[in-house]
Design a protein around this motif. Structure first.
Motif, PDB file in Angstrom:
ATOM      1  N   ALA A  14      27.689  60.758   7.407  1.00  0.00           N
ATOM      2  CA  ALA A  14      29.139  60.887   7.309  1.00  0.00           C
ATOM      3  C   ALA A  14      29.621  62.182   7.969  1.00  0.00           C
ATOM      4  O   ALA A  14      30.762  62.291   8.394  1.00  0.00           O
ATOM      5  N   TRP A  15      28.750  63.191   8.027  1.00  0.00           N
ATOM      6  CA  TRP A  15      29.118  64.433   8.730  1.00  0.00           C
ATOM      7  C   TRP A  15      28.745  64.378  10.205  1.00  0.00           C
ATOM      8  O   TRP A  15      29.490  64.842  11.060  1.00  0.00           O
ATOM      9  N   ILE A  16      27.582  63.839  10.476  1.00  0.00           N
ATOM     10  CA  ILE A  16      27.085  63.871  11.855  1.00  0.00           C
ATOM     11  C   ILE A  16      27.904  62.961  12.779  1.00  0.00           C
ATOM     12  O   ILE A  16      28.295  63.371  13.866  1.00  0.00           O
ATOM     13  N   LEU A  17      28.202  61.751  12.310  1.00  0.00           N
ATOM     14  CA  LEU A  17      28.909  60.812  13.190  1.00  0.00           C
ATOM     15  C   LEU A  17      30.273  61.335  13.639  1.00  0.00           C
ATOM     16  O   LEU A  17      30.554  61.350  14.841  1.00  0.00           O
ATOM     17  N   PRO A  18      31.134  61.824  12.726  1.00  0.00           N
ATOM     18  CA  PRO A  18      32.416  62.361  13.202  1.00  0.00           C
ATOM     19  C   PRO A  18      32.246  63.571  14.119  1.00  0.00           C
ATOM     20  O   PRO A  18      33.028  63.759  15.051  1.00  0.00           O
ATOM     21  N   SER A  19      31.195  64.376  13.859  1.00  0.00           N
ATOM     22  CA  SER A  19      31.032  65.570  14.701  1.00  0.00           C
ATOM     23  C   SER A  19      30.614  65.195  16.115  1.00  0.00           C
ATOM     24  O   SER A  19      30.725  65.986  17.034  1.00  0.00           O
ATOM     25  N   ILE A  20      30.135  63.974  16.303  1.00  0.00           N
ATOM     26  CA  ILE A  20      29.888  63.479  17.656  1.00  0.00           C
ATOM     27  C   ILE A  20      31.131  62.762  18.172  1.00  0.00           C
ATOM     28  O   ILE A  20      31.579  62.968  19.294  1.00  0.00           O
ATOM     29  N   ALA A  21      31.732  61.943  17.289  1.00  0.00           N
ATOM     30  CA  ALA A  21      32.863  61.113  17.711  1.00  0.00           C
ATOM     31  C   ALA A  21      34.075  61.955  18.111  1.00  0.00           C
ATOM     32  O   ALA A  21      34.768  61.617  19.074  1.00  0.00           O
ATOM     33  N   ILE A  22      34.336  63.045  17.409  1.00  0.00           N
ATOM     34  CA  ILE A  22      35.547  63.837  17.695  1.00  0.00           C
ATOM     35  C   ILE A  22      35.486  64.486  19.090  1.00  0.00           C
ATOM     36  O   ILE A  22      36.400  64.309  19.888  1.00  0.00           O
ATOM     37  N   PRO A  23      34.380  65.209  19.431  1.00  0.00           N
ATOM     38  CA  PRO A  23      34.318  65.757  20.804  1.00  0.00           C
ATOM     39  C   PRO A  23      34.345  64.665  21.870  1.00  0.00           C
ATOM     40  O   PRO A  23      34.969  64.840  22.921  1.00  0.00           O
ATOM     41  N   VAL A  24      33.696  63.521  21.614  1.00  0.00           N
ATOM     42  CA  VAL A  24      33.719  62.434  22.600  1.00  0.00           C
ATOM     43  C   VAL A  24      35.153  61.940  22.773  1.00  0.00           C
ATOM     44  O   VAL A  24      35.639  61.747  23.888  1.00  0.00           O
ATOM     45  N   GLY A  25      35.877  61.797  21.662  1.00  0.00           N
ATOM     46  CA  GLY A  25      37.277  61.383  21.719  1.00  0.00           C
ATOM     47  C   GLY A  25      38.118  62.362  22.513  1.00  0.00           C
ATOM     48  O   GLY A  25      38.975  61.974  23.310  1.00  0.00           O
ATOM     49  N   MET A  26      37.862  63.662  22.321  1.00  0.00           N
ATOM     50  CA  MET A  26      38.621  64.686  23.054  1.00  0.00           C
ATOM     51  C   MET A  26      38.345  64.604  24.549  1.00  0.00           C
ATOM     52  O   MET A  26      39.256  64.714  25.362  1.00  0.00           O
ATOM     53  N   LEU A  27      37.062  64.417  24.896  1.00  0.00           N
ATOM     54  CA  LEU A  27      36.698  64.287  26.314  1.00  0.00           C
ATOM     55  C   LEU A  27      37.395  63.093  26.949  1.00  0.00           C
ATOM     56  O   LEU A  27      37.917  63.185  28.064  1.00  0.00           O
ATOM     57  N   VAL A  28      37.436  61.977  26.211  1.00  0.00           N
ATOM     58  CA  VAL A  28      38.101  60.783  26.726  1.00  0.00           C
ATOM     59  C   VAL A  28      39.583  61.079  26.931  1.00  0.00           C
ATOM     60  O   VAL A  28      40.172  60.731  27.963  1.00  0.00           O
ATOM     61  N   ALA A  29      40.208  61.773  25.967  1.00  0.00           N
ATOM     62  CA  ALA A  29      41.636  62.090  26.079  1.00  0.00           C
ATOM     63  C   ALA A  29      41.898  62.985  27.289  1.00  0.00           C
ATOM     64  O   ALA A  29      42.849  62.770  28.039  1.00  0.00           O
ATOM     65  N   ILE A  30      41.022  63.985  27.514  1.00  0.00           N
ATOM     66  CA  ILE A  30      41.202  64.884  28.661  1.00  0.00           C
ATOM     67  C   ILE A  30      41.049  64.115  29.967  1.00  0.00           C
ATOM     68  O   ILE A  30      41.846  64.260  30.891  1.00  0.00           O
ATOM     69  N   THR A  31      40.008  63.252  30.012  1.00  0.00           N
ATOM     70  CA  THR A  31      39.757  62.482  31.235  1.00  0.00           C
ATOM     71  C   THR A  31      40.929  61.552  31.529  1.00  0.00           C
ATOM     72  O   THR A  31      41.403  61.474  32.667  1.00  0.00           O
ATOM     73  N   LEU A  32      41.429  60.867  30.488  1.00  0.00           N
ATOM     74  CA  LEU A  32      42.564  59.964  30.686  1.00  0.00           C
ATOM     75  C   LEU A  32      43.794  60.729  31.157  1.00  0.00           C
ATOM     76  O   LEU A  32      44.479  60.300  32.082  1.00  0.00           O
TER      77      LEU A  32
END
Ligand code: CUA
Length: 164
Positions: A14-32
């Motif tokens: 529950a801690w590890i998954l969001p800590s991966i998902a959040i930076p990945v989400g940010m990268l996607v937002a920056i790229t878009l």
């Protein structure tokens, strides 16, 4: 205290998954925003002496001019508390390169419903190109607090229908 190993495992996930998902989400937002929406950080396109704008090209002749088919250049000066020119008129479908600076303090340069969002810093030239396809009136506002007249510092970009 005795903990079920499975419970511990789920807590960790529950801690590890969001800590991966959040930076990945940010990268996607920056790229878009960079590639799909065309939002870029404006670079310092040049330096000048803010006290000598009237004799420094292109700011000695602020205004809008056509530089090619469907391409325009808008040279704008921000100062307390107005933009010169405060009206930019272009036909729909135009690509406009804004070249702007400040004569005095830091001003903002934001055009509503467009990716144009600049900071006008005295001594620095800001440059950004944007395309205007939809006819209408777009508000240009100063969005950096610049003194008692800040709220009256605005202009407009008028995109005229081309009749096609
Ligand atoms: Cu200029 Cu606020």
């Amino acid at each position: 205290m005795n903990r079920n190993p499975l419970t511990v495992y789920i807590y960790e996930l529950a801690w590890i998954l969001p800590s991966i998902a959040i930076p990945v989400g940010m990268l996607v937002a920056i790229t878009l925003s960079a590639f799909a929406l065309g939002i870029h950080l404006p670079g310092a396109a040049g330096r000048l002496d803010p006290a000598r704008l009237d004799s420094t090209p292109p700011f000695d002749r602020p205004g809008v001019r056509q530089v090619g088919p469907g391409r325009y250049e808008a040279v704008v000066i921000g100062q307390i508390w107005r933009f010169t020119p405060n009206e930019i008129r272009i036909p729909a479908g135009s690509e406009v390169t804004f070249i702007a600076t400040s004569r005095d303090v830091v001003h903002g340069f934001k055009i509503q419903d467009s990716p144009v969002n600049l900071m006008l810093i005295p001594g620095q030239v800001a440059r950004l190109t944007a395309r205007f396809d939809r006819p209408g009136e777009y508000l240009l506002v100063c969005h950096e607090y610049c003194g008692t007249g800040h709220h009256v510092m605005f202009g407009r970009v008028i995109v005229e229908p081309t009749g096609r």
